[in-house]
Design a protein around this motif. Structure first.
Motif, PDB file in Angstrom:
ATOM      1  N   TYR A 260      -0.014   1.090 -64.310  1.00  0.00           N
ATOM      2  CA  TYR A 260      -0.161   2.129 -63.287  1.00  0.00           C
ATOM      3  C   TYR A 260      -0.280   1.463 -61.925  1.00  0.00           C
ATOM      4  CZ  TYR A 260      -1.879   5.883 -60.417  1.00  0.00           C
ATOM      5  OH  TYR A 260      -2.011   6.792 -59.412  1.00  0.00           O
ATOM      6  N   VAL A 261       0.399   2.013 -60.917  1.00  0.00           N
ATOM      7  CA  VAL A 261       0.378   1.454 -59.572  1.00  0.00           C
ATOM      8  C   VAL A 261      -0.196   2.487 -58.604  1.00  0.00           C
ATOM      9  CG1 VAL A 261       1.767   0.481 -57.700  1.00  0.00           C
ATOM     10  CG2 VAL A 261       2.359  -0.005 -60.086  1.00  0.00           C
ATOM     11  N   ALA A 262      -1.182   2.079 -57.816  1.00  0.00           N
ATOM     12  CA  ALA A 262      -1.817   2.932 -56.794  1.00  0.00           C
ATOM     13  C   ALA A 262      -1.578   2.270 -55.436  1.00  0.00           C
ATOM     14  CB  ALA A 262      -3.308   3.080 -57.079  1.00  0.00           C
ATOM     15  N   PRO A 263      -0.477   2.603 -54.754  1.00  0.00           N
ATOM     16  CA  PRO A 263      -0.071   1.865 -53.553  1.00  0.00           C
ATOM     17  C   PRO A 263      -0.514   2.501 -52.231  1.00  0.00           C
ATOM     18  CG  PRO A 263       1.740   3.224 -54.293  1.00  0.00           C
ATOM     19  CD  PRO A 263       0.567   3.537 -55.193  1.00  0.00           C
ATOM     20  N   SER A 264      -1.572   3.284 -52.233  1.00  0.00           N
ATOM     21  CA  SER A 264      -1.982   4.044 -51.049  1.00  0.00           C
ATOM     22  C   SER A 264      -2.148   3.159 -49.812  1.00  0.00           C
ATOM     23  CB  SER A 264      -3.296   4.776 -51.305  1.00  0.00           C
ATOM     24  OG  SER A 264      -3.146   5.747 -52.313  1.00  0.00           O
ATOM     25  N   ARG A 265      -1.722   3.712 -48.674  1.00  0.00           N
ATOM     26  CA  ARG A 265      -1.986   3.039 -47.400  1.00  0.00           C
ATOM     27  C   ARG A 265      -3.408   3.325 -46.936  1.00  0.00           C
ATOM     28  NH1 ARG A 265       3.629   4.182 -46.954  1.00  0.00           N
ATOM     29  NH2 ARG A 265       4.803   2.359 -46.162  1.00  0.00           N
ATOM     30  N   ASN A 266      -3.908   4.517 -47.232  1.00  0.00           N
ATOM     31  CA  ASN A 266      -5.310   4.846 -46.953  1.00  0.00           C
ATOM     32  C   ASN A 266      -5.785   5.822 -48.011  1.00  0.00           C
ATOM     33  OD1 ASN A 266      -4.814   7.661 -45.758  1.00  0.00           O
ATOM     34  ND2 ASN A 266      -3.579   6.355 -44.423  1.00  0.00           N
ATOM     35  N   GLU A 267      -7.082   5.827 -48.247  1.00  0.00           N
ATOM     36  CA  GLU A 267      -7.649   6.606 -49.338  1.00  0.00           C
ATOM     37  C   GLU A 267      -9.119   6.841 -49.049  1.00  0.00           C
ATOM     38  OE1 GLU A 267      -6.992   8.876 -52.073  1.00  0.00           O
ATOM     39  OE2 GLU A 267      -5.417   7.356 -52.248  1.00  0.00           O
ATOM     40  N   SER A 290     -11.635   2.719 -52.608  1.00  0.00           N
ATOM     41  CA  SER A 290     -12.555   1.881 -53.390  1.00  0.00           C
ATOM     42  C   SER A 290     -11.819   1.006 -54.385  1.00  0.00           C
ATOM     43  CB  SER A 290     -13.541   2.780 -54.134  1.00  0.00           C
ATOM     44  OG  SER A 290     -12.819   3.614 -55.041  1.00  0.00           O
ATOM     45  N   TYR A 291     -10.491   0.961 -54.285  1.00  0.00           N
ATOM     46  CA  TYR A 291      -9.699   0.283 -55.315  1.00  0.00           C
ATOM     47  C   TYR A 291     -10.140  -1.159 -55.545  1.00  0.00           C
ATOM     48  CZ  TYR A 291      -6.391   4.216 -54.860  1.00  0.00           C
ATOM     49  OH  TYR A 291      -5.809   5.449 -54.823  1.00  0.00           O
ATOM     50  N   SER A 292     -10.457  -1.866 -54.461  1.00  0.00           N
ATOM     51  CA  SER A 292     -10.843  -3.269 -54.618  1.00  0.00           C
ATOM     52  C   SER A 292     -12.191  -3.426 -55.302  1.00  0.00           C
ATOM     53  CB  SER A 292     -10.863  -3.971 -53.255  1.00  0.00           C
ATOM     54  OG  SER A 292     -11.861  -3.415 -52.413  1.00  0.00           O
ATOM     55  N   GLU A 293     -12.992  -2.363 -55.351  1.00  0.00           N
ATOM     56  CA  GLU A 293     -14.271  -2.395 -56.051  1.00  0.00           C
ATOM     57  C   GLU A 293     -14.135  -1.918 -57.494  1.00  0.00           C
ATOM     58  OE1 GLU A 293     -17.558  -0.702 -53.763  1.00  0.00           O
ATOM     59  OE2 GLU A 293     -16.347  -0.943 -51.944  1.00  0.00           O
ATOM     60  N   ILE A 294     -12.955  -1.379 -57.825  1.00  0.00           N
ATOM     61  CA  ILE A 294     -12.695  -0.890 -59.177  1.00  0.00           C
ATOM     62  C   ILE A 294     -11.916  -1.907 -59.995  1.00  0.00           C
ATOM     63  CG2 ILE A 294     -11.425   0.852 -60.495  1.00  0.00           C
ATOM     64  CD1 ILE A 294     -12.044   2.855 -58.271  1.00  0.00           C
ATOM     65  N   VAL A 295     -10.833  -2.433 -59.421  1.00  0.00           N
ATOM     66  CA  VAL A 295      -9.933  -3.330 -60.146  1.00  0.00           C
ATOM     67  C   VAL A 295     -10.428  -4.772 -60.031  1.00  0.00           C
ATOM     68  CG1 VAL A 295      -7.568  -4.185 -60.319  1.00  0.00           C
ATOM     69  CG2 VAL A 295      -7.988  -1.790 -59.688  1.00  0.00           C
ATOM     70  N   ASP A 302      -4.654  -6.041 -60.674  1.00  0.00           N
ATOM     71  CA  ASP A 302      -4.602  -6.805 -59.436  1.00  0.00           C
ATOM     72  C   ASP A 302      -4.606  -5.832 -58.266  1.00  0.00           C
ATOM     73  OD1 ASP A 302      -4.506  -8.989 -57.779  1.00  0.00           O
ATOM     74  OD2 ASP A 302      -2.484  -9.613 -58.338  1.00  0.00           O
ATOM     75  N   PHE A 303      -4.992  -6.312 -57.089  1.00  0.00           N
ATOM     76  CA  PHE A 303      -4.851  -5.497 -55.892  1.00  0.00           C
ATOM     77  C   PHE A 303      -4.354  -6.355 -54.743  1.00  0.00           C
ATOM     78  CE2 PHE A 303      -9.362  -6.788 -55.717  1.00  0.00           C
ATOM     79  CZ  PHE A 303      -9.472  -7.266 -54.421  1.00  0.00           C
ATOM     80  N   VAL A 304      -3.707  -5.672 -53.774  1.00  0.00           N
ATOM     81  CA  VAL A 304      -3.091  -6.338 -52.632  1.00  0.00           C
ATOM     82  C   VAL A 304      -3.477  -5.595 -51.367  1.00  0.00           C
ATOM     83  CG1 VAL A 304      -1.147  -7.122 -54.033  1.00  0.00           C
ATOM     84  CG2 VAL A 304      -0.962  -4.969 -52.775  1.00  0.00           C
ATOM     85  N   ALA A 305      -3.155  -6.172 -50.225  1.00  0.00           N
ATOM     86  CA  ALA A 305      -3.455  -5.518 -48.949  1.00  0.00           C
ATOM     87  C   ALA A 305      -2.676  -4.213 -48.834  1.00  0.00           C
ATOM     88  CB  ALA A 305      -3.105  -6.443 -47.791  1.00  0.00           C
ATOM     89  N   ALA A 306      -3.338  -3.162 -48.372  1.00  0.00           N
ATOM     90  CA  ALA A 306      -2.696  -1.863 -48.211  1.00  0.00           C
ATOM     91  C   ALA A 306      -1.526  -1.971 -47.244  1.00  0.00           C
ATOM     92  CB  ALA A 306      -3.705  -0.838 -47.691  1.00  0.00           C
ATOM     93  N   GLY A 307      -0.392  -1.381 -47.626  1.00  0.00           N
ATOM     94  CA  GLY A 307       0.784  -1.369 -46.769  1.00  0.00           C
ATOM     95  C   GLY A 307       1.687  -2.576 -46.912  1.00  0.00           C
ATOM     96  N   ASP A 308       1.301  -3.561 -47.703  1.00  0.00           N
ATOM     97  CA  ASP A 308       2.089  -4.785 -47.873  1.00  0.00           C
ATOM     98  C   ASP A 308       3.026  -4.626 -49.073  1.00  0.00           C
ATOM     99  OD1 ASP A 308       3.127  -7.340 -48.268  1.00  0.00           O
ATOM    100  OD2 ASP A 308       1.257  -8.342 -47.691  1.00  0.00           O
ATOM    101  N   GLY A 309       4.246  -4.164 -48.799  1.00  0.00           N
ATOM    102  CA  GLY A 309       5.199  -3.901 -49.866  1.00  0.00           C
ATOM    103  C   GLY A 309       5.617  -5.146 -50.623  1.00  0.00           C
ATOM    104  N   ASP A 310       5.771  -6.266 -49.927  1.00  0.00           N
ATOM    105  CA  ASP A 310       6.164  -7.502 -50.594  1.00  0.00           C
ATOM    106  C   ASP A 310       5.086  -7.972 -51.568  1.00  0.00           C
ATOM    107  OD1 ASP A 310       8.526  -7.521 -49.153  1.00  0.00           O
ATOM    108  OD2 ASP A 310       7.794  -8.931 -47.635  1.00  0.00           O
ATOM    109  N   ALA A 311       3.832  -7.890 -51.138  1.00  0.00           N
ATOM    110  CA  ALA A 311       2.734  -8.292 -52.012  1.00  0.00           C
ATOM    111  C   ALA A 311       2.631  -7.360 -53.217  1.00  0.00           C
ATOM    112  CB  ALA A 311       1.424  -8.311 -51.235  1.00  0.00           C
ATOM    113  N   LEU A 312       2.869  -6.082 -52.997  1.00  0.00           N
ATOM    114  CA  LEU A 312       2.830  -5.118 -54.098  1.00  0.00           C
ATOM    115  C   LEU A 312       3.900  -5.467 -55.127  1.00  0.00           C
ATOM    116  CD1 LEU A 312       1.472  -2.367 -54.985  1.00  0.00           C
ATOM    117  CD2 LEU A 312       3.516  -1.280 -54.049  1.00  0.00           C
ATOM    118  N   ARG A 313       5.101  -5.723 -54.661  1.00  0.00           N
ATOM    119  CA  ARG A 313       6.195  -6.092 -55.573  1.00  0.00           C
ATOM    120  C   ARG A 313       5.842  -7.346 -56.377  1.00  0.00           C
ATOM    121  NH1 ARG A 313      10.062  -8.154 -51.916  1.00  0.00           N
ATOM    122  NH2 ARG A 313       8.838 -10.055 -52.232  1.00  0.00           N
ATOM    123  N   ASP A 314       5.302  -8.350 -55.707  1.00  0.00           N
ATOM    124  CA  ASP A 314       4.979  -9.604 -56.377  1.00  0.00           C
ATOM    125  C   ASP A 314       3.837  -9.454 -57.376  1.00  0.00           C
ATOM    126  OD1 ASP A 314       6.981 -10.788 -54.912  1.00  0.00           O
ATOM    127  OD2 ASP A 314       5.637 -11.679 -53.421  1.00  0.00           O
TER     128      ASP A 314
END
Length: 361
Positions: A260-267, A290-295, A302-314
């Motif tokens: 499952y992927v949660a790619p929100s820019r803000n939440e 709170s994603y970084s406190e959950i995953v 894994d989690f990545v910086a919000a809005g970073d599409g390249d990091a999300l893909r990787d």
């Protein structure tokens, strides 16, 4: 049974003499706050007299009706003032009006999920509260007053690992052996486009996978969704990146996907990673809400910086290359949710806040 009790029974309303906490929901449309109330109140009601109030809530919940508002002018049978547990500015304002203009016998509690500096008016409202809750450590940093961090829980009866053949991805009729999902409203703030771009880049390398997107497309965001469909079609992936729109039961889709992927820019808080983990599904998320406190990276996803599409893909790529990794992180995620994020944990922590407010008199 007196006349008031008889009227309450026939209107499907609660007996206000037994209700000590009101959970208002002063918004018609379904939102994350509404979902929280719907899941949490039945658990709280096991040990506490609690009722919801407002539109957009199922009739299965204990509900205070509009005509019962005058009952807030007197205390319940316990003799303690009722708690008005607000989760939005409008609900804080309503509580203050009830208390200071109509002299309702209530105390005010507010839960804040915002992860930004509050506006002056919101700060003023917050200072009027008798108890404050932050849904994460990050949201708590934006509160300048004492508060308790109470993270949301998830309904482990509704969200659970596969149990039947219908829970398996094969039952969907979609192509592929494995599925990767992105659920929620389709819009820019939710990062749906970041997910689509990652899938366009990765799926040609991994023919066994199909991407599934569910969620409402409002008229305001129809152009955004149409552009995504055009982008998918141009890549020749219309059969493997599927936008299903709203589905009758999203819970089954959490069970059908392997990642499952949660790619929100803000939440605000963001429940979807918890719902996925409860379904024994690995999660890749942004660090919004709170994603970084959950995953837990390398353990449940894994989690990545919000809005970073390249990091999300990787971050997604290793799971598509190794479905066994997704399975292992899904198992660890279920164990973590069962330990840290049960609804019962959230209800118990909220009760501690209520008791502190009542102790003040």
């Amino acid at each position: 049974m007196n006349k008031a009790d008889n009227r309450a029974e026939h209107a499907g309303a609660v007996d206000m003499a037994r209700i000590e906490v009101i959970a208002p929901n002063l918004k018609q449309r379904l939102s994350g706050v509404t979902s929280t109330i719907v899941q949490l109140v039945p658990v709280q009601a096991r040990e506490l007299g609690i009722a919801v109030f407002g539109p957009g809530l199922p009739e299965s919940l204990p509900k205070m009706r509009w005509w019962q508002l005058p009952s807030l002018l007197r205390r319940p049978a316990s003799g303690r003032p009722r708690i008005w547990h607000a989760r939005r500015n409008t609900e804080m304002v309503a509580g203050l009006v009830l208390r200071h203009i109509f002299r309702a016998q209530i105390r005010l509690v507010f839960t804040s999920a915002a992860q930004r500096d509050h506006r002056a008016f919101t700060k003023w409202l917050i200072r009027q509260m008798d108890g404050l809750i932050a849904t994460s450590r990050l949201s708590g940093r934006f509160l300048d007053v004492p508060h308790k961090v109470v993270m949301h829980g998830v309904d482990l009866d509704k969200f659970h690992p596969p149990r039947t053949a219908n829970d398996e991805f094969a039952a969907s009729g979609l192509p592929g052996k494995y599925a990767i999902g992105c659920f929620g409203r389709v819009r820019h703030s939710k990062g749906t486009d970041l997910f689509v771009d990652a899938m366009i880049a990765l799926l040609p390398e991994h023919p066994g996978w199909t991407a599934v997107i569910t969620g409402r497309v409002t008229s305001e965001h129809k152009g955004f969704a149409d552009e995504l469909r055009q982008r998918i079609a141009a890549a020749g992936l219309s059969e493997r990146i599927v936008l299903l729109g709203e589905v009758p039961d999203v819970a089954v889709w959490y069970r059908r996907v392997s990642l499952y992927v949660a790619p929100s820019r803000n939440e605000g808080f963001g429940l979807t990673p918890l719902e996925a983990m409860a379904s024994r599904t690995a999660v890749v998320a942004s660090d919004a809400g709170s994603y970084s406190e959950i995953v837990t990276p390398g353990v449940t996803g894994d989690f990545v910086a919000a809005g970073d599409g390249d990091a999300l893909r990787d971050a997604i790529r290793p799971y598509l290359a190794d479905p066994a990794l997704a399975e292992a992180h899904g198992v660890a995620g279920l164990e973590d949710v069962a330990r840290r994020f049960r609804l019962e944990n959230e209800a118990a922590s909220l009760r501690e806040v209520y008791d502190l407010v009542w102790a003040k008199g």
